[in-house]
Design an enzyme around this catalytic site. Structure first.
Site, PDB file in Angstrom:
ATOM      1  CD  GLU A 177      73.044 -20.332 -25.249  1.00 58.89           C
ATOM      2  OE1 GLU A 177      73.174 -20.102 -23.807  1.00 58.89           O
ATOM      3  OE2 GLU A 177      71.668 -21.131 -25.246  1.00 58.89           O
ATOM      4  CE  LYS A 219      72.723 -24.049 -25.183  1.00 61.33           C
ATOM      5  NZ  LYS A 219      72.692 -24.567 -23.402  1.00 61.33           N
TER       6      LYS A 219
HETATM    7  C1  5MM Z   1      68.768 -21.389 -23.798  1.00 62.76           C
HETATM    8  O1  5MM Z   1      68.898 -21.655 -22.419  1.00 62.76           O
HETATM    9  C2  5MM Z   1      69.869 -22.192 -22.644  1.00 62.76           C
HETATM   10  C3  5MM Z   1      69.528 -23.862 -23.214  1.00 62.76           C
HETATM   11  O2  5MM Z   1      68.272 -24.313 -22.317  1.00 62.76           O
HETATM   12  P1  5MM Z   1      67.060 -25.154 -22.999  1.00 62.76           P
HETATM   13  O3  5MM Z   1      66.787 -25.502 -24.087  1.00 62.76           O
HETATM   14  O4  5MM Z   1      66.022 -25.274 -22.964  1.00 62.76           O
HETATM   15  O5  5MM Z   1      66.967 -23.623 -24.669  1.00 62.76           O
HETATM   16  C4  5MM Z   1      70.356 -22.104 -21.053  1.00 62.76           C
HETATM   17  O6  5MM Z   1      71.463 -22.872 -20.545  1.00 62.76           O
HETATM   18  C5  5MM Z   1      70.306 -21.677 -20.712  1.00 62.76           C
HETATM   19  O7  5MM Z   1      71.580 -20.685 -20.929  1.00 62.76           O
HETATM   20  C6  5MM Z   1      69.477 -21.490 -18.930  1.00 62.76           C
HETATM   21  O8  5MM Z   1      69.034 -21.933 -18.746  1.00 62.76           O
HETATM   22  C7  5MM Z   1      70.435 -20.226 -18.095  1.00 62.76           C
HETATM   23  O9  5MM Z   1      69.390 -19.136 -18.818  1.00 62.76           O
HETATM   24  P2  5MM Z   1      69.206 -18.131 -17.717  1.00 62.76           P
HETATM   25  O10 5MM Z   1      67.973 -17.264 -18.463  1.00 62.76           O
HETATM   26  O11 5MM Z   1      68.747 -18.357 -16.055  1.00 62.76           O
HETATM   27  O12 5MM Z   1      70.166 -17.126 -17.599  1.00 62.76           O
END
Ligand code: 5MM
Length: 346
Positions: A177, A219
């Site tokens: 990602e 991703k």
């Molecule tokens: C970009 O964030 C990922 C997808 O979430 P959204 O659809 O809300 O953008 C998400 O999987 C993210 O990687 C996780 O929430 C973990 O984020 P943090 O900032 O806690 O590492």
């Protein structure tokens, strides 16, 4: 050619009409989301909230997999079932976010790299034993004055490739990602350029590290105008730019591209996903791996109160169904208006 052993997990995650629930917010991120709703950031509240999400009846009809944060992998329901077990018993594949926090990239103000390679092989082993079948690592790329630099893109691409190689070695499908942030006043064209450069670097690093492209998922964000850009691109423009950018950078050997929502409103994310998928012209399977765009309404409805669990589950199921339709290019205003179903409680 013999199929790679991880391809069956890939196929399960890419099941038609389904996508992935990203419920892997780290402690600071879930704390921020709870704080916005005055929900106390306790371990019990995080456990109860994720039990609510995972035990939603019929969720498996539009959700193929769920990404968990480390803490969740060892939590249990009120009845003693492990949270990964709740998913497995409902036919949803559990996976784990294995990256650590982002840290400043030394000598490159405003840019970040992601930590988490230390001790990774041991953690992967543990996650597999707990039922995990895939992993995820997020890198963050900011757009700004003179940003991103090639150094930042290159460092993150290398880290993503090292993670992906380790994950495949441990028998877990990596979700790679690289997130290009929406923050800023950049145009759609600038987002397309940066996303393209980032994806090209990431794919080159993955190939250089001999990651099996057929046994991973990518991703990424959609190509969007920056949040503060006065000229916001329309849905059709977003879909065209996103597909053009992906086609130029991602080999057809990658089986699937799953989109993050990145701070878009939940309905806008679904509309754009629908427009992207409706073109039907992609060499990879396309679906969602949304966090906020699946959870926002559910978390708001729940608000930390046990009495709201059933209504929150209905809100989650509604968004999951709308996105399940969008993946097939069948989402409509009528489907949105139909609203949350009743009777979704466990
Ligand atoms: C970009 O964030 C990922 C997808 O979430 P959204 O659809 O809300 O953008 C998400 O999987 C993210 O990687 C996780 O929430 C973990 O984020 P943090 O900032 O806690 O590492």
């Amino acid at each position: 050619m013999t199929a790679h052993p991880l391809e069956s997990t890939v196929a399960a995650l890419l099941a038609p009409g389904k996508g992935i629930l990203a419920a892997d917010e780290s402690l600071p991120t879930i704390g921020k989301r709870f704080a916005a709703l005055n929900i106390a950031p306790t371990e019990e509240n995080r456990r109860a909230y994720r039990e609510l999400l995972f035990s939603t009846r019929h969720l498996n009809e539009s959700i193929s997999g769920a990404i968990l944060f480390d803490e969740t992998t060892s939590q249990r329901t009120g009845l003693g079932e492990s949270l990964p077990g709740v998913l497995i018993s409902r036919g949803i594949v559990p996976g784990v976010k294995v990256d650590g926090a982002t840290i400043a990239l030394a000598n490159f103000p405003g840019e970040k790299i992601t930590r988490g390679l230390d001790g990774l092989p041991e953690r992967l082993l543990r996650y597999r034993e707990l039922g995990g079948r895939f992993t995820k690592w997020r890198a963050v790329i900011a757009i700004g004055d003179g940003l991103p630099t090639a150094t930042c893109i290159g460092a993150n691409a290398r880290l993503l490739a090292l993670f992906a190689a380790r994950s495949q070695e441990a028998g877990l499908v990596p979700i790679v990602e690289p997130e290009v942030l929406m923050d800023g006043n950049h145009t759609l064209a600038r987002c397309e350029e940066v996303t393209g450069l980032t994806l090209q670097a990431v794919l080159a690093a993955l190939i250089g590290h001999r990651v099996v492209l057929e046994a991973m998922l990518l991703k990424t964000g959609m190509v969007l105008s920056g949040k503060e850009c006065p000229q916001q691109a329309g849905t059709k423009e977003v879909a065209a730019a996103t597909l053009r950018c992906l086609r130029r950078a991602v080999p057809a050997a990658v089986p699937g591209v799953v989109f993050l929502s990145g701070g878009q409103s939940d309905v806008a994310a679904t509309e754009r996903l629908n427009a992207i998928c409706a073109t039907g012209a992609a060499p990879w399977k396309l679906t969602f791996s949304f966090g906020r765009a699946l959870q926002d309404a559910a978390m708001k409805t729940w608000h930390g109160a046990p009495a709201n669990v059933a209504a929150a589950q209905a809100a989650l199921l509604h968004r999951a169904r709308c996105n399940g339709l969008a993946v097939q290019g069948k989402y409509s205003a009528e489907a949105e208006r139909a609203g949350p179903p009743s009777g979704t409680a466990k």
